[in-house]
Design a protein around this motif. Sequence first.
Motif, short mmCIF file in Angstrom:
data_model
loop_
_atom_site.label_atom_id
_atom_site.label_comp_id
_atom_site.label_asym_id
_atom_site.label_seq_id
_atom_site.Cartn_x
_atom_site.Cartn_y
_atom_site.Cartn_z
N THR A 411 0.80 -1.23 0.00
CA THR A 411 0.00 0.00 0.00
C THR A 411 0.83 1.28 0.00
O THR A 411 0.27 2.36 -0.20
CB THR A 411 -0.92 0.02 1.24
N GLY A 412 2.13 1.21 0.25
CA GLY A 412 2.95 2.40 0.41
C GLY A 412 3.17 3.15 -0.89
O GLY A 412 3.07 2.59 -1.99
N PRO A 413 3.53 4.45 -0.81
CA PRO A 413 3.84 5.22 -2.01
C PRO A 413 5.18 4.80 -2.61
O PRO A 413 6.01 4.19 -1.95
CB PRO A 413 3.91 6.67 -1.48
N VAL A 414 5.39 5.18 -3.87
CA VAL A 414 6.56 4.72 -4.61
C VAL A 414 7.85 5.16 -3.93
O VAL A 414 8.77 4.36 -3.72
CB VAL A 414 6.51 5.25 -6.06
N ASP A 415 7.95 6.42 -3.57
CA ASP A 415 9.18 6.94 -2.98
C ASP A 415 9.54 6.23 -1.68
O ASP A 415 10.70 5.87 -1.45
CB ASP A 415 9.06 8.44 -2.73
N GLU A 416 8.55 6.02 -0.84
CA GLU A 416 8.82 5.37 0.44
C GLU A 416 9.20 3.91 0.24
O GLU A 416 10.11 3.39 0.91
CB GLU A 416 7.59 5.46 1.34
N VAL A 417 8.53 3.24 -0.68
CA VAL A 417 8.86 1.84 -0.96
C VAL A 417 10.29 1.71 -1.47
O VAL A 417 11.06 0.85 -1.02
CB VAL A 417 7.86 1.24 -1.96
N GLN A 418 10.66 2.57 -2.42
CA GLN A 418 12.02 2.50 -2.97
C GLN A 418 13.06 2.81 -1.89
O GLN A 418 14.12 2.17 -1.84
CB GLN A 418 12.16 3.47 -4.15
N ARG A 419 12.76 3.73 -1.01
CA ARG A 419 13.71 4.09 0.05
C ARG A 419 13.90 2.92 1.02
O ARG A 419 15.04 2.60 1.40
CB ARG A 419 13.21 5.33 0.78
N GLU A 420 12.83 2.27 1.40
CA GLU A 420 12.94 1.18 2.37
C GLU A 420 13.58 -0.07 1.75
O GLU A 420 14.33 -0.78 2.42
CB GLU A 420 11.55 0.83 2.93
#
Length: 719
Positions: A411-420
């Motif tokens: 469910t997370g946004p793209v930027d947050e997913v890529q960062r994690e």
Amino acid sequence: MAALYEGFTLCGLVQTQNASDSPIQGIELDGDSDHAVVTDSTRSVTLYKVSDQKPLGSWTVKQGQLLTCPAVFNFQTKEYVVVSDNKVIRVWKDEDLNLDKAFKATVTADVWRVHSAPGGEPVVLFQRGAVRFLDSLLSAPQQPVEDVLSEEEVIRWSTNIVAEEQHFVLFTTEQKGECCLYVQRLNPNTLQKYRLEREDSGASPLSFSASLQDKHLNLLYLYPNGCVYQSVVAARGYVGLEGVQALPRSLRLMVPVGEGELGAASAVALDEAHVAVVGVPHPSARTGKDFLCIWNTNFQTLQAGKEMAGRIHGQVWCYLGKLFVSHGKALSVIPYECQKSSLASALGKLRHTGLAVSKSSVAVPSWNTLLHGDQPQGPTKIVETRKSKLSRKSQSAQALTVEQVLELIKTGPVDEVQREVEALVSRGDAQDLQLSVGQLACHLVARSQAETAFYTPVALAQLVQTQFLCHSVCPGLLLLSLEHKDYFLCQLCLQLFPDIPEVVTCACLKTFISVPDGDVEMVSLEPDSVSFMEGLVGARGGQQNGFSPPLFEEDSCDTNHQPKPPQDKKNHTLQLEACPVGLHKAVLLNEVLQTPYSDNFLLPHLKDLDTQQVILFLQYLQFVYLKYSQDVYTQTPGLRSPTMTQIIDWVCLLLDAHFTVLVMAPDAKGLLSNLQSFVKSQVKLFSELGKIESSLQELHKMKLSKDISQYSIEVIELF
């Protein structure tokens, strides 16, 4: 990878008077996935709850009567069906206590098996090959039943497959050492007979299993010599043909048999890459053929093995992640797990190399690394300072676990997913990443396919660069990158995935050859591959030391050709032209050229290319061939580039797939003429090599002189 877990005994077995007979006729599932219907070899049917090994019900026919086929569950009526004394069909429900009081009907011919599967009506297969739906047979039990088989032909095995509104009954027969496969399709009713290839020894298969994969019926069968063969029959678009058709086969696995041949053994397909075999020796054990083993058929490796106590009866059933094996005096249930296979995981040697890999320096996997564990030597080492250690330690408490990142991906946004994902990869241990990279990639791909606005190119590229990922682990990744025109990720996958299917390779080729040059020229690609093409395109053609090689002379295959005037020679030598595609498009095409493939699997997919695509690709192959052949470009060691053999092989494949169309296409006339000169030059080259072959062989036989100083001239006479 595959694993066999700790098993348990479902029930005891009653030994038969004849030691060669199996104490079990069959095992089927009912509507509950935790229930198993076990039919013994004499008079009883028992329903078990598998998880706690408790019998839920048992039904027995009278003394003097025999059950002659395994009981099955009718998924439409929620009833059980069994046949006694070959002709009496009995139907009952859970609440029925006595089979004699249940419904029964006597038919006019001997029954071989009753087959039932979810989504389809039960069918009855008679011993002489006729097939009837159970309902229609019970409505008129005395209806005549035709003979399909010849007089001496007997059924050895049968099954049914229901999928995509299609219903098939498959059975094999044997007659005087000849084995045949019958495929009975229902609705419409058609029958096709295939003849299996015979072994040189004349032996018959010990076991059969069938499955539906990629809209094809796959038949797997085991011979006493340990050979496991696979034959494929098309399911969709199947048309009944007259006569007996030859059924091609391919060797999927060669099981070690130890001393002598296999006796009571059986093989069953677990998925596309794994086969369970019971009644075979373990390669590490000295004697005995009482093992249950799981083999990877793609890489011919043993994945798991378990010794089975007592005599093996040569029976194994596979349901919902569990193997049911009868051995000794017990029926055992052994859970198993099969993961998507890759070469590294099949060998148990996924690499533990450094995880920080920059986009400008991608380590290409080698067979030596996969097979022998060789560590690639990089030009630099990552030195972790004391400050970075402390920084990472302080951040570890706030970092997300793999499970939390997987939840975030949903469910997370793209930027947050890529960062994690980036944080997880950068701090992860090699052993942990080996297990989690595949899960992360599959979750990212699944969401990207479901949500068109969600795509994480950086995270996916990082996961590929860990080199713990391959196509079979995440099959949707490469096609997803093509869909999003992420050519950098496509290039990484083509470089680092050793198991890309031919259909995907051809899809990449079709995309690359069709994309406009301008769309890819601004894309960032792997620098070494770009450097190679820059050097190749920038190299100037011409003679070296005043010599123009005869490789490109039109009549170079003629052994007795007359010398031509010097002024005419330029008309008979192919001139180098400009590269027919853009620089970055050429880089992507080179990656396709270097992708492993099988001719037989690739050739049908190449036929999907249109004429203009084929001509353009052949023109590019001709350009690279000319550059290589005229030695106008000295390749820099270490740069990723296709070999001359790969170029020639692709030219041959394209001509095989499209030769008739190319001959009729006016645009291809000059191209085919040039390719013909390539063939002539190869014939000339091998002809000249053949002339000096005997002389070269004599050199190997000659003894080297021991008195050789730092500088010497030695005269060798060849006769």
